[in-house]
Motif scaffolding. Sequence first.
Motif, PDB file in Angstrom:
ATOM      1  N   ARG A  44     -10.434  -8.865   3.155  1.00  0.00           N
ATOM      2  CA  ARG A  44     -10.324  -7.475   2.684  1.00  0.00           C
ATOM      3  C   ARG A  44     -11.514  -6.632   3.133  1.00  0.00           C
ATOM      4  O   ARG A  44     -11.408  -5.411   3.258  1.00  0.00           O
ATOM      5  N   GLU A  97      -6.554   0.870   6.753  1.00  0.00           N
ATOM      6  CA  GLU A  97      -6.130   1.856   5.767  1.00  0.00           C
ATOM      7  C   GLU A  97      -5.043   1.311   4.845  1.00  0.00           C
ATOM      8  O   GLU A  97      -4.477   2.049   4.045  1.00  0.00           O
ATOM      9  N   ARG A  98      -4.750   0.022   4.988  1.00  0.00           N
ATOM     10  CA  ARG A  98      -3.709  -0.616   4.178  1.00  0.00           C
ATOM     11  C   ARG A  98      -4.300  -1.786   3.398  1.00  0.00           C
ATOM     12  O   ARG A  98      -3.778  -2.903   3.429  1.00  0.00           O
ATOM     13  N   GLY A  99      -5.398  -1.530   2.680  1.00  0.00           N
ATOM     14  CA  GLY A  99      -6.106  -2.609   2.013  1.00  0.00           C
ATOM     15  C   GLY A  99      -5.237  -3.438   1.092  1.00  0.00           C
ATOM     16  O   GLY A  99      -5.387  -4.669   1.004  1.00  0.00           O
ATOM     17  N   ALA A 100      -4.283  -2.803   0.407  1.00  0.00           N
ATOM     18  CA  ALA A 100      -3.431  -3.527  -0.533  1.00  0.00           C
ATOM     19  C   ALA A 100      -2.453  -4.470   0.166  1.00  0.00           C
ATOM     20  O   ALA A 100      -1.865  -5.337  -0.485  1.00  0.00           O
ATOM     21  N   ARG A 109      -8.246   3.232  -6.010  1.00  0.00           N
ATOM     22  CA  ARG A 109      -8.179   4.028  -4.784  1.00  0.00           C
ATOM     23  C   ARG A 109      -7.138   3.462  -3.826  1.00  0.00           C
ATOM     24  O   ARG A 109      -6.356   4.198  -3.220  1.00  0.00           O
ATOM     25  N   GLU A 110      -7.111   2.144  -3.667  1.00  0.00           N
ATOM     26  CA  GLU A 110      -6.200   1.526  -2.699  1.00  0.00           C
ATOM     27  C   GLU A 110      -4.747   1.655  -3.125  1.00  0.00           C
ATOM     28  O   GLU A 110      -3.846   1.590  -2.283  1.00  0.00           O
ATOM     29  N   THR A 111      -4.490   1.814  -4.388  1.00  0.00           N
ATOM     30  CA  THR A 111      -3.111   1.944  -4.872  1.00  0.00           C
ATOM     31  C   THR A 111      -2.756   3.375  -5.234  1.00  0.00           C
ATOM     32  O   THR A 111      -1.720   3.612  -5.865  1.00  0.00           O
ATOM     33  N   SER A 137       0.836  -1.195   0.000  1.00  0.00           N
ATOM     34  CA  SER A 137       0.000   0.000   0.000  1.00  0.00           C
ATOM     35  C   SER A 137       0.872   1.247   0.000  1.00  0.00           C
ATOM     36  O   SER A 137       1.888   1.310   0.704  1.00  0.00           O
ATOM     37  N   LEU A 152     -12.225   0.606  -6.679  1.00  0.00           N
ATOM     38  CA  LEU A 152     -11.670   0.220  -5.382  1.00  0.00           C
ATOM     39  C   LEU A 152     -10.168  -0.047  -5.491  1.00  0.00           C
ATOM     40  O   LEU A 152      -9.375   0.417  -4.655  1.00  0.00           O
TER      41      LEU A 152
END
Length: 459
Positions: free
Chosen positions: A356, A320-323, A421-423, A151, A418
């Motif tokens: 996730r 806040e670190r979905g990736a 946004r996460e990246t 992330s 999605l």
Amino acid sequence: MERRIYICDDEAGILRYLQKMLVAQGFGVEVFSSPLHLLRHLEEGSSEDAVGLLLLDMKMPDLDGIDTLRRVRQLRPQLLVVMMTGHGTIDSAVEAMKLGAYDYLTKPFPQEKLFAVVRHCLEREQLLEENRQLRSELSSQADPGTLIAESPVFRKVVELAMRVAPTDSSVLILGESGTGKEVVARTIHRASLRRDQRFVAINCAALTETLLESQLFGHVRGAFTGAAQNQKGILEEAHGGTLFLDEIGDVSAALQAKLLRVLQEGEFIPVGATRPKRVDVRFIAATNKDLEKEVAAGRFREDLFYRLNVIGLSLPPLRERGADIEPLARHFLGKMAVKTASAVRRIDPEAIAALRAYSWPGNVRELENVIERGTILAEGEVLTPDALPLKLTRDVRVAAPEAGPLPLREAERRQIVLALRETAWNKTQAANLLGITRKTLDRKVKEFDLSPAAPHPHP
């Protein structure tokens, strides 16, 4: 590594006899005619002395074998002890074994019996040492210590940590419980010029004020009830290396003042001592508290805060670190495979979706626990949603739209939004998350008329 044999007996003839026999067999031997001399030697010597075995007589005038054994167990708990006893004191030998003696020899004993006991003890110690090394190697293989930072938000933290690592500046790591503060601290140490020295960690919230002070600074003999010998503190143990103070926000005002002296002057005074000692230590501290608010409330010293917070790192929570969730899950899966010989090798896509979608209040530590639970309950080589806690799969169901399935095109658009946004709109990373090529993603972005600046409906 040499494994020496200590012999303690008040009869000079027996000492000479045993020493001659064992030296002839190739053993390194050191003899003591008094238990007080033996204890003084153990107390003054290094805890890493290569000693494998102590042959200890049961009946001696200065101190009997039972009391000597108790003291030896305090000084060197790993040292194997064999009691030597006459026929009339076998009951005492049995009592000694209950206190931790490994075996006993009844006098007079033949050479063959002595050699057999000595070799058996040293072979056992060597086997235990090999097992310790193997566990250490397996632990190193299971957790290489590299931070997983896919992330963008966490990658920035890691980049800053690597920039400060080669310096001796103090670092203050802030973040919720379970976000990986100690992992970051260890990573900084491994990338520093102190990497060949020790990394010592202590949880300041886990100890009482008195015990924490003794653990940090050490104490001298007689400093308090039970202080039977001089004891080094972890500040001395960390000399030349790095000291990690976890939960620094829970340290008392008195200890804060003493820590400030170490940071400013590089010296401290052990508990009960009068002379200061100097130490060269790099400090890394961590807390889940807002230290600026603690300073404003008068609960944390402002000068200590600024001394620790030369470089501040704020770790984002896992939500806040979905990736990072999927690669972390796969990392922990591999770690469990080494630790427990688990047969689970893959994570089902539906299980990944559940991971996730979850909010992770316990952060990375909770994720590791969930993966450990899953590998235990999983059937076969795939970790499926059935092996996950109900709250994870329930959150996925709650998050699903009540109106029923989405049109395929809309579902596709939401997944792309999605991932982008996460990246932070890194298209290469987003394509990897989605399992498609960068070229396909570019085509979809154009098809759905997506751009970083344009507002998008909730994905």
